[in-house]
Scaffold this motif. Structure first.
Motif, PDB file in Angstrom:
ATOM      1  N   LYS A 170       0.825  -1.207   0.000  1.00  0.00           N
ATOM      2  CA  LYS A 170       0.000   0.000   0.000  1.00  0.00           C
ATOM      3  C   LYS A 170       0.860   1.259   0.000  1.00  0.00           C
ATOM      4  O   LYS A 170       0.514   2.261  -0.633  1.00  0.00           O
ATOM      5  N   ILE A 171       1.986   1.189   0.700  1.00  0.00           N
ATOM      6  CA  ILE A 171       2.890   2.339   0.731  1.00  0.00           C
ATOM      7  C   ILE A 171       3.449   2.616  -0.658  1.00  0.00           C
ATOM      8  O   ILE A 171       3.590   3.768  -1.077  1.00  0.00           O
ATOM      9  N   ARG A 172       3.756   1.578  -1.392  1.00  0.00           N
ATOM     10  CA  ARG A 172       4.269   1.752  -2.763  1.00  0.00           C
ATOM     11  C   ARG A 172       3.243   2.456  -3.644  1.00  0.00           C
ATOM     12  O   ARG A 172       3.596   3.240  -4.527  1.00  0.00           O
ATOM     13  N   ASN A 173       1.981   2.182  -3.399  1.00  0.00           N
ATOM     14  CA  ASN A 173       0.922   2.739  -4.241  1.00  0.00           C
ATOM     15  C   ASN A 173       0.668   4.217  -3.993  1.00  0.00           C
ATOM     16  O   ASN A 173      -0.029   4.862  -4.784  1.00  0.00           O
ATOM     17  N   ILE A 174       1.184   4.768  -2.898  1.00  0.00           N
ATOM     18  CA  ILE A 174       0.953   6.189  -2.624  1.00  0.00           C
ATOM     19  C   ILE A 174       2.224   7.011  -2.827  1.00  0.00           C
ATOM     20  O   ILE A 174       2.389   8.081  -2.261  1.00  0.00           O
ATOM     21  N   ASN A 175       3.130   6.474  -3.607  1.00  0.00           N
ATOM     22  CA  ASN A 175       4.308   7.219  -4.063  1.00  0.00           C
ATOM     23  C   ASN A 175       5.192   7.712  -2.918  1.00  0.00           C
ATOM     24  O   ASN A 175       5.645   8.849  -2.890  1.00  0.00           O
ATOM     25  N   ILE A 176       5.436   6.813  -1.937  1.00  0.00           N
ATOM     26  CA  ILE A 176       6.373   7.098  -0.844  1.00  0.00           C
ATOM     27  C   ILE A 176       7.610   6.232  -1.044  1.00  0.00           C
ATOM     28  O   ILE A 176       7.505   5.101  -1.525  1.00  0.00           O
ATOM     29  N   ASN A 177       8.781   6.763  -0.708  1.00  0.00           N
ATOM     30  CA  ASN A 177      10.020   6.003  -0.837  1.00  0.00           C
ATOM     31  C   ASN A 177       9.984   4.831   0.143  1.00  0.00           C
ATOM     32  O   ASN A 177      10.222   4.992   1.334  1.00  0.00           O
ATOM     33  N   VAL A 178       9.668   3.658  -0.386  1.00  0.00           N
ATOM     34  CA  VAL A 178       9.456   2.484   0.460  1.00  0.00           C
ATOM     35  C   VAL A 178      10.728   2.066   1.179  1.00  0.00           C
ATOM     36  O   VAL A 178      10.700   1.668   2.358  1.00  0.00           O
ATOM     37  N   GLU A 179      11.865   2.158   0.512  1.00  0.00           N
ATOM     38  CA  GLU A 179      13.118   1.712   1.121  1.00  0.00           C
ATOM     39  C   GLU A 179      13.468   2.558   2.345  1.00  0.00           C
ATOM     40  O   GLU A 179      13.951   2.050   3.350  1.00  0.00           O
ATOM     41  N   VAL A 180      13.223   3.860   2.249  1.00  0.00           N
ATOM     42  CA  VAL A 180      13.459   4.735   3.400  1.00  0.00           C
ATOM     43  C   VAL A 180      12.459   4.409   4.507  1.00  0.00           C
ATOM     44  O   VAL A 180      12.816   4.321   5.689  1.00  0.00           O
ATOM     45  N   TRP A 181      11.197   4.222   4.127  1.00  0.00           N
ATOM     46  CA  TRP A 181      10.140   3.924   5.098  1.00  0.00           C
ATOM     47  C   TRP A 181      10.429   2.617   5.841  1.00  0.00           C
ATOM     48  O   TRP A 181      10.238   2.534   7.050  1.00  0.00           O
ATOM     49  N   LYS A 182      10.915   1.617   5.137  1.00  0.00           N
ATOM     50  CA  LYS A 182      11.169   0.310   5.742  1.00  0.00           C
ATOM     51  C   LYS A 182      12.302   0.349   6.767  1.00  0.00           C
ATOM     52  O   LYS A 182      12.384  -0.492   7.658  1.00  0.00           O
ATOM     53  N   LYS A 183      13.201   1.327   6.655  1.00  0.00           N
ATOM     54  CA  LYS A 183      14.334   1.428   7.578  1.00  0.00           C
ATOM     55  C   LYS A 183      13.982   2.159   8.867  1.00  0.00           C
ATOM     56  O   LYS A 183      14.739   2.092   9.838  1.00  0.00           O
ATOM     57  N   ARG A 184      12.845   2.844   8.877  1.00  0.00           N
ATOM     58  CA  ARG A 184      12.479   3.632  10.055  1.00  0.00           C
ATOM     59  C   ARG A 184      12.171   2.731  11.239  1.00  0.00           C
ATOM     60  O   ARG A 184      11.501   1.706  11.093  1.00  0.00           O
ATOM     61  N   LEU A 185      12.649   3.112  12.411  1.00  0.00           N
ATOM     62  CA  LEU A 185      12.339   2.338  13.609  1.00  0.00           C
ATOM     63  C   LEU A 185      10.848   2.414  13.920  1.00  0.00           C
ATOM     64  O   LEU A 185      10.255   1.457  14.393  1.00  0.00           O
ATOM     65  N   PHE A 186      10.251   3.572  13.596  1.00  0.00           N
ATOM     66  CA  PHE A 186       8.815   3.756  13.805  1.00  0.00           C
ATOM     67  C   PHE A 186       8.147   4.102  12.469  1.00  0.00           C
ATOM     68  O   PHE A 186       8.014   5.290  12.126  1.00  0.00           O
ATOM     69  N   PRO A 187       7.732   3.085  11.696  1.00  0.00           N
ATOM     70  CA  PRO A 187       7.137   3.322  10.374  1.00  0.00           C
ATOM     71  C   PRO A 187       5.651   3.671  10.443  1.00  0.00           C
ATOM     72  O   PRO A 187       4.983   3.695   9.410  1.00  0.00           O
ATOM     73  N   PHE A 188       5.157   3.938  11.624  1.00  0.00           N
ATOM     74  CA  PHE A 188       3.729   4.190  11.807  1.00  0.00           C
ATOM     75  C   PHE A 188       3.409   5.676  11.617  1.00  0.00           C
ATOM     76  O   PHE A 188       4.300   6.513  11.551  1.00  0.00           O
ATOM     77  N   SER A 189       2.125   5.976  11.570  1.00  0.00           N
ATOM     78  CA  SER A 189       1.675   7.366  11.505  1.00  0.00           C
ATOM     79  C   SER A 189       2.002   8.065  12.820  1.00  0.00           C
ATOM     80  O   SER A 189       1.635   7.583  13.899  1.00  0.00           O
TER      81      SER A 189
END
Length: 434
Positions: A333-352
């Motif tokens: 779903k993250i890929r579908n909203i044009n967010i850098n998934v690789e950066v998002w996946k590295k975050r310790l807190f990937p939540f809102s």
């Protein structure tokens, strides 16, 4: 052949409108409105131009066929002359380079008739700018881009968003032109509305002038910089008095496991909210229980922080599996909203962030019947450590509060402390929620 020109209309407040809306068709009015909304949002445009957001929505959907000229002239003030030129006349100012400018100057020198014609046009349409050229600065798109890039590279993400929001509104309201008098009048007007807002505006303008204008035009930049002072605001807010027992109860009441881990690290390290929020998994050494912040700026030094043994074990055994499951579930779903998934996946807190804050606040109300700022956990950590008899300098080092130069002097000449010793202070005196 007759050439189209941007038409300037003097408003009642003394500023200039960039267009005459009576000469625009509905399509161009809609494009101007869409561009302004893209930059500032419907709510801001609605407030500044005296209409409701519902009315703007109906304009965009063409449910209201005729858009008032007064409204579009108001909206146009939030766009630069380049943006209006692109919309109204299809002009592309980027195509005018130095060679063309030099060619015009040469032709003016050689051809008296052309010189008279050109100077007449300059005086007619740019007379105010020519007259005020030595005391005013016109902000260009390049200035805006360079300033925002500078802020993004030197400030935290939260600070960047705050400065960007203020800056774009400031320059629009100042019609992209800075003069000493205009800045003073603008800040005085904002003071009457809110001292806090005036404080932020004065800081943003000081930073822009210092980093962008002074390097380009030293004399004018310094004149603008010295023409006003940063507004002083007395801090009315005092940090909450928090007890370790209350924080433990709040922690145990937080339902969102991501928010629970977020709250735990804030309370036990005293780090800044933005620093914890922006942590990547790779910055946590669970074996040695070290958090590598690796952030240095002119006013902040976040060196390293630590985790208690029980906390490191809970994060590794309970939180990380939950986080991994969340990432796997929502990656597509993250890929579908044009967010850098690789950066998002590295975050310790990937939540809102909003979801985490909301869950924590619900726990605060459940336990304390009130809420406090997450930043108050930083004050709690410092107070708790000082009450345990820990040196203020140790507390400053653990919280990244010692400026780099001061830290270097202390480390090299007066106050030598190793990472191991720092961790020993942490293990012995830092608050524990688990």
């Amino acid at each position: 052949m007759r050439h189209s020109k941007l038409i300037y209309i003097t408003r009642a407040d003394g500023y200039l409108c960039m267009i005459d809306a009576t000469k625009l068709d509905d399509d161009k009015k809609i494009k101007i409105l869409e561009k302004a909304i893209e930059k500032f949002g419907k709510a801001y445009i609605a407030q500044k131009c005296g209409v409701s957001r519902q009315t703007i929505y109906r304009y965009l959907k063409r449910e209201i066929q005729s858009i008032p000229n007064e409204f579009i002239q108001c909206v146009s003030n939030f766009l630069s002359i380049e943006e209006l030129g692109d919309i109204v006349y299809g002009l592309r100012t980027v195509e005018v380079d130095e060679n063309i400018v030099l060619s015009v100057i040469v032709k003016m020198k050689r051809d008296p008739n052309f010189r008279a014609f050109f100077l007449s046009l300059m005086n007619q349409f740019l007379g105010e700018y020519i007259q005020d050229a030595s005391t005013s600065y016109v902000i260009t798109k390049d200035d805006v881009d360079r300033f925002l890039n500078y802020v993004k590279a030197t400030k935290s993400n939260i600070t960047y968003k705050t400065i960007k929001n203020y800056f774009l509104k400031i320059i629009a309201e100042l019609n992209y032109t800075l003069t000493a008098q205009r800045i003073k009048d603008y800040i005085t007007k904002q003071m009457a509305i809110s001292k806090g807002r005036a404080y932020h505006i004065s800081k943003v303008l000081k930073l822009f002038i210092k980093e962008i204008i002074i390097p380009k035009n030293s004399s004018l930049g310094r004149e603008l910089y010295n023409s006003f002072k940063t507004i002083k605001v007395e801090k009315e807010y005092s940090p909450e008095h928090l007890s370790l027992e209350d924080l433990k109860k709040i922690f145990n009441s937080i339902e969102h496991l991501g928010a629970k881990a977020f709250f735990l690290i804030l309370a036990e390290t005293g780090l800044r909210v933005g620093e914890v929020l922006n942590l990547r998994v790779e910055q946590i050494d669970f074996e040695h229980r070290i958090i590598h912040i690796s952030k240095v700026s002119e006013t902040k030094r976040a060196y390293i922080s630590f985790l208690h043994e029980s906390t490191a074990k809970w994060l590794k055994d309970v939180y990380l599996p939950y986080r991994e499951e969340f990432v796997n579930k929502y990656e597509k779903k993250i890929r579908n909203i044009n967010i850098n998934v690789e950066v998002w996946k590295k975050r310790l807190f990937p939540f809102s962030e909003n979801d985490m804050r909301k869950t924590i606040k619900n726990a605060m109300w459940k336990i304390l019947k009130r809420e406090f700022r997450l930043y108050d956990l930083r004050s709690f950590f410092a107070s708790y450590m000082l009450k345990q008899g820990v040196s203020p300098m140790i507390v400053n080092l653990l919280q990244g509060r010692a400026p780099p130069q001061q830290f270097q002097i202390l480390q090299n000449h007066y106050f030598v402390v190793s990472d191991i010793e720092l961790q020993q202070y942490y293990d012995k005196y830092a608050p524990r929620l688990l």
